[in-house]
Write an enzyme that holds these catalytic residues in place. Structure first.
Site, short mmCIF file in Angstrom:
data_model
loop_
_atom_site.label_atom_id
_atom_site.label_comp_id
_atom_site.label_asym_id
_atom_site.label_seq_id
_atom_site.Cartn_x
_atom_site.Cartn_y
_atom_site.Cartn_z
CB THR A 113 -18.83 110.39 43.97
OG1 THR A 113 -18.25 111.48 44.67
CG2 THR A 113 -18.03 110.10 42.71
NE ARG B 173 -10.09 116.38 47.96
CZ ARG B 173 -10.94 115.45 47.59
NH1 ARG B 173 -11.95 115.74 46.78
NH2 ARG B 173 -10.82 114.23 48.02
N GLY C 298 -9.68 115.88 43.91
CA GLY C 298 -9.71 114.50 44.41
C GLY C 298 -9.29 113.49 43.36
CG ASP C 299 -10.87 109.54 43.79
OD1 ASP C 299 -11.51 110.47 44.35
OD2 ASP C 299 -11.38 108.44 43.56
CB THR D 19 -17.46 106.40 45.00
OG1 THR D 19 -17.97 107.40 45.90
CG2 THR D 19 -17.99 105.03 45.41
N GLY D 20 -15.20 107.42 47.11
CA GLY D 20 -14.69 107.32 48.48
C GLY D 20 -13.72 108.42 48.79
CB THR D 21 -11.41 108.88 51.66
OG1 THR D 21 -11.21 107.47 51.70
CG2 THR D 21 -12.36 109.25 52.76
N GLY D 22 -11.05 110.32 48.33
CA GLY D 22 -10.20 110.44 47.15
C GLY D 22 -8.74 110.67 47.46
N1 ASP Z 1 -13.84 110.41 45.54
C1 ASP Z 1 -14.49 111.68 45.70
C2 ASP Z 1 -13.46 112.70 46.11
O1 ASP Z 1 -12.65 112.39 46.95
C3 ASP Z 1 -15.59 111.69 46.69
C4 ASP Z 1 -16.56 110.52 46.60
O2 ASP Z 1 -16.35 109.59 45.88
O3 ASP Z 1 -17.56 110.54 47.28
O4 ASP Z 1 -13.52 113.81 45.64
#
Ligand code: ASP
Length: 348
Positions: free
Chosen positions: A212, A240, A242-243, A263-266
């Site tokens: 991301t 879906r 995300g954040d 960035t990460g598990t949204g």
């Molecule tokens: N945050 C993003 C999502 O969950 C993914 C990512 O940051 O890699 O869609």
């Protein structure tokens, strides 16, 4: 003689005071800068893997820096940087986005102007070439903040943004990642009452090469801006969100505090309101941007999430934080007048 040297010293001292007063008056307390991220990385990263994302990141930093150098706005700097990252197939945004469980590319992006606190986002777009421009359109041309799906694509087309077919986003690497994720059942939906399993899936099996992208900037007028763009997570359910397109979760900017991109598990960042949390901690707990970013990451980690945060405060100080025991975060910075740097994502 003694009189002369004393007078000379006094004159020098007086001019230093005068100079610093002038520079304070001219608002030169900080150097305009842009900071970006290119998503997360695995912990045992090779130099070749690093370069794949580090090169486009350097280009993006230069593009943002050029805008700031010419006296341009933080909004234009983050937009210019994100477009370059969206167009590069090695990052998970625009071309090279990851696939949903049904084999689609659905793109999320958002942008926020710290001066006005205006913001815009698009979610689940399947046809906007540069989703960040879609997000900016929502901010500038509508009174809404987030538009999803067909509506986002329709708005973008009606306003002359470049539109593409799904094939444009395709890369073999991302498609192979989808196949692999399906084999391992990564991020597949767990039963609602099986919370621990759901978290375990996110925590232990989440694909670390997410990619991301995010950009934050502070311009010469002291205005902050933030932008984030993503294809989401490999094998996410179709539909879906995300954040990244959610203001306060993946993106936030406020001239009184900080600009943030996550960035990460949204799905976890959304429950923590991670980006806004950085701003709130900065405002109400002492104004330390590094501590504010670390505090938000701690909350993400506590709920089983992983990822990173970049942040700049109103004085141009930078905060970088990520779940270091789980992964790395690609991150880079460019101050006006200095060579852009992309940092090694792991450790420190
Ligand atoms: N945050 C993003 C999502 O969950 C993914 C990512 O940051 O890699 O869609």
């Amino acid at each position: 003689m003694k009189f002369f040297s004393l007078t000379k010293t006094a004159m020098i001292a007086a001019s230093i005071v005068a100079l610093s007063f002038l520079s304070l008056n001219a608002g030169e307390k900080f150097t305009p800068l842009i900071v970006i991220h290119g998503g997360t990385s695995k912990l045992d990263l090779s130099q070749d893997e690093f370069m794949l994302r580090a090169e486009p990141m350097k280009k993006a930093l230069k593009a943002g820096q050029a805008v700031l150098e010419k006296g341009g706005t933080a909004m234009d700097a983050v937009t210019a940087a994100i477009i370059i990252l969206e167009d590069d197939p090695n990052l998970n945004a625009g071309k090279g986005a990851v696939f949903t469980s049904d084999g689609f590319n659905e793109l999320d992006a958002s942008i926020m102007d710290g001066a006005t606190k205006k913001a815009g986002g698009v979610a689940m777009s399947r046809h906007i070439k540069n989703p960040i421009l879609g997000a900016r359109l929502v901010m500038e041309k509508t009174w809404h903040t987030l538009i999803a799906g067909e509506g986002a694509d329709k708005l973008a087309k009606a306003n002359g943004l470049e539109m593409v077919e799904q094939e444009y986003y395709f890369t073999q690497k991302r498609y192979d990642q989808l196949k692999k994720a399906k084999e391992k059942q990564q991020l597949m939906l767990m039963k609602d009452d099986d919370k621990s399993n759901k978290l375990a899936a996110l925590k232990d099996k989440a694909e670390p090469y997410l990619g991301t992208v995010g950009a934050i900037a502070l311009d010469k007028n002291g205005n902050l801006a933030a932008a984030t763009s993503t294809g989401g997570m490999t094998n996410k359910m179709t539909g879906r969100i995300g954040d990244s397109p959610i203001i306060g979760s993946g993106t936030y900017a406020d001239n009184d505090s900080v600009a943030v991109s996550c960035t990460g598990t949204g799905d976890i960042y959304m429950r923590v309101n991670a980006a806004h949390e950085v701003s709130a901690h900065y405002k109400y707990a002492g104004g330390d941007v590094q501590k504010a970013a670390e505090n938000a990451i701690k909350q993400v980690d506590a709920l089983g999430g992983s990822g990173g945060i970049i942040s700049i405060d109103k004085n141009g100080k930078i905060g970088f934080a990520w779940t270091k025991h789980k992964l790395g975060m690609y991150h880079g910075e460019a101050k006006v007048g200095s060579e852009p740097i992309v940092h090694w994502p792991v450790g420190k």
